[in-house]
Scaffold this active site. Structure first.
Site, mmCIF file in Angstrom:
data_model
loop_
_atom_site.group_PDB
_atom_site.id
_atom_site.type_symbol
_atom_site.label_atom_id
_atom_site.label_comp_id
_atom_site.label_asym_id
_atom_site.label_seq_id
_atom_site.Cartn_x
_atom_site.Cartn_y
_atom_site.Cartn_z
ATOM 1 N N SER A 1 0.854 -1.187 0.000
ATOM 2 C CA SER A 1 0.000 0.000 0.000
ATOM 3 C C SER A 1 0.897 1.247 0.000
ATOM 4 O O SER A 1 1.819 1.336 -0.804
ATOM 5 C CB SER A 1 -0.962 -0.036 1.195
ATOM 6 O OG SER A 1 -2.009 0.894 1.037
ATOM 7 N N GLU B 1 -0.660 -2.800 -8.360
ATOM 8 C CA GLU B 1 -1.999 -3.058 -7.830
ATOM 9 C C GLU B 1 -2.681 -1.709 -7.621
ATOM 10 O O GLU B 1 -2.054 -0.728 -7.243
ATOM 11 C CB GLU B 1 -1.945 -3.877 -6.549
ATOM 12 C CG GLU B 1 -1.185 -3.259 -5.404
ATOM 13 C CD GLU B 1 -2.089 -2.739 -4.313
ATOM 14 O OE1 GLU B 1 -3.339 -2.802 -4.481
ATOM 15 O OE2 GLU B 1 -1.569 -2.252 -3.310
ATOM 16 N N HIS C 1 -4.581 -5.249 -2.295
ATOM 17 C CA HIS C 1 -5.582 -5.050 -1.243
ATOM 18 C C HIS C 1 -6.687 -6.104 -1.222
ATOM 19 O O HIS C 1 -7.651 -5.958 -0.465
ATOM 20 C CB HIS C 1 -6.193 -3.657 -1.383
ATOM 21 C CG HIS C 1 -5.268 -2.553 -0.970
ATOM 22 N ND1 HIS C 1 -4.242 -2.124 -1.779
ATOM 23 C CD2 HIS C 1 -5.209 -1.805 0.156
ATOM 24 C CE1 HIS C 1 -3.589 -1.145 -1.163
ATOM 25 N NE2 HIS C 1 -4.153 -0.936 0.014
#
Length: 337
Positions: A110, A241, A308
């Site tokens: 992240s 991502e 995620h």
């Protein structure tokens, strides 16, 4: 060349919060994760920044940079694992003295991916894109997540193989705790923009595209310099991502990267599963992948185990990878050379 850290059994793991800290009502999950690591034989040192959070930051940028640097310079600490990501890690890159960082693993994803990629690009030290600390608080880890230790224990010159998951988590269920943290209910199916078997090889680079796109054009995202200094003549496999972006925003980000030269020498691209990817005026995520495929003429595999929608593979920025995709499944072999 790439410099690879090595995770020693029983080492001390440093926990610092270079992005968001943890609010008081959630301190328990950090303590739980620490207890799980200690039960596995690790010692754990938790920094001050972990326990505070205000305006999406654990602390001012300079304090975050100082605590992270202190842990990187501490010879007793063998790896650093932030509790989780956040929003504004990018603020602490400027006050961070990259030249002073020692060779040890930093693991996370992240918002943390901006720090990971910046470290590898600036120093040539490999970094690990994978689980966050709080996701290790379960009674056990699923087989894909659990590979973080095996990967980080791989010695320079050796290889490690990871395989795609059997099932993945569709939604977070914080009100319904599971023994392994995740609720793995959906069959995993990797996909490709083109039919048949896909093989790609090259040096891995990537992260959460929402975050790392902001390194384009900065001293922390100088891909040409990294290629020339550390992997001359070698191709790159990008892995991305998408956490929050609609298809058009993702498309703009990919075009920006292309215009900035990030995809020169690219041998393939991997995209993780995403809770976002919302279509805009019938411009779908498959359209995004197809457009990029036509422009770059490289294989693209998507809905892989990254990001995620866990579980996720542990990708090592800088490692040489051989990726094979066929019939909805995939393998990633990383060699630390």
């Amino acid at each position: 060349m790439i410099t690879y850290p090595f995770l020693q059994k029983g080492t001390t793991i440093g926990v610092t919060a270079p992005s968001s800290g943890v609010s008081a009502d959630l301190h328990g999950i950090v303590k739980q994760a620490v207890e799980r690591l200690e039960a596995k034989g690790y010692k754990v040192e938790v920094g001050e920044t972990v326990w505070t959070d205000d305006k999406t930051r654990s602390a001012p940028a300079i304090k975050r940079a100082e605590e992270f640097t202190a842990m990187m310079q501490n010879n007793e600490i063998g790896a650093i694992v932030p509790p989780w990501g956040g929003e504004l890690l990018i603020e602490m890159l400027e006050p961070l003295d990259f030249d002073s960082l020692k060779n040890k693993w930093v693991l996370g994803y992240s918002d943390t991916s901006a720090l990971l990629l910046a470290i590898t690009l600036k120093t040539g030290i490999a970094t690990a894109h994978g689980t966050n600390l709080v996701d290790l608080r379960g009674e056990y880890s699923d087989t894909v997540t659990a590979m973080w230790e095996t990967v980080l224990e791989t010695k320079p010159g050796e290889s490690v193989l990871q395989v795609s998951s059997e099932k993945y988590q569709l939604d977070w269920q914080h009100e319904n705790p599971a023994p392994c943290v995740f609720h793995l209910t959906e069959p995993t199916v990797w996909k490709s923009v083109s039919p048949g078997k896909v093989d790609m090889s090259g040096r891995l680079l990537g992260g959460c595209i929402d975050i790392i796109r902001h390194l384009v054009g900065t001293p922390y995202g100088n891909i040409p310099r990294f290629r020339e200094s550390h992997i001359p003549g070698e191709p790159i496999i990008w892995y991305f991502e998408n956490c929050n972006m609609k298809t058009t925003d993702l498309r703009r980000s990919l075009v920006q990267m292309k215009l900035a030269g990030w995809f020169e020498g690219c041998s393939g691209i991997l995209f993780g599963r995403s809770p976002a990817n919302e279509s805009v005026d019938n411009y779908t995520i498959e359209d995004v992948y197809q457009d990029l495929h036509h422009e770059l003429a490289v294989p693209i595999v998507y809905d892989i185990d990254c990001g995620h929608m866990p579980p996720q593979l542990t990708f090592i920025n800088g490692a040489y990878a051989e990726v094979v995709f066929e019939d909805g499944k995939g393998t990633v072999r990383q060699t630390f050379k």
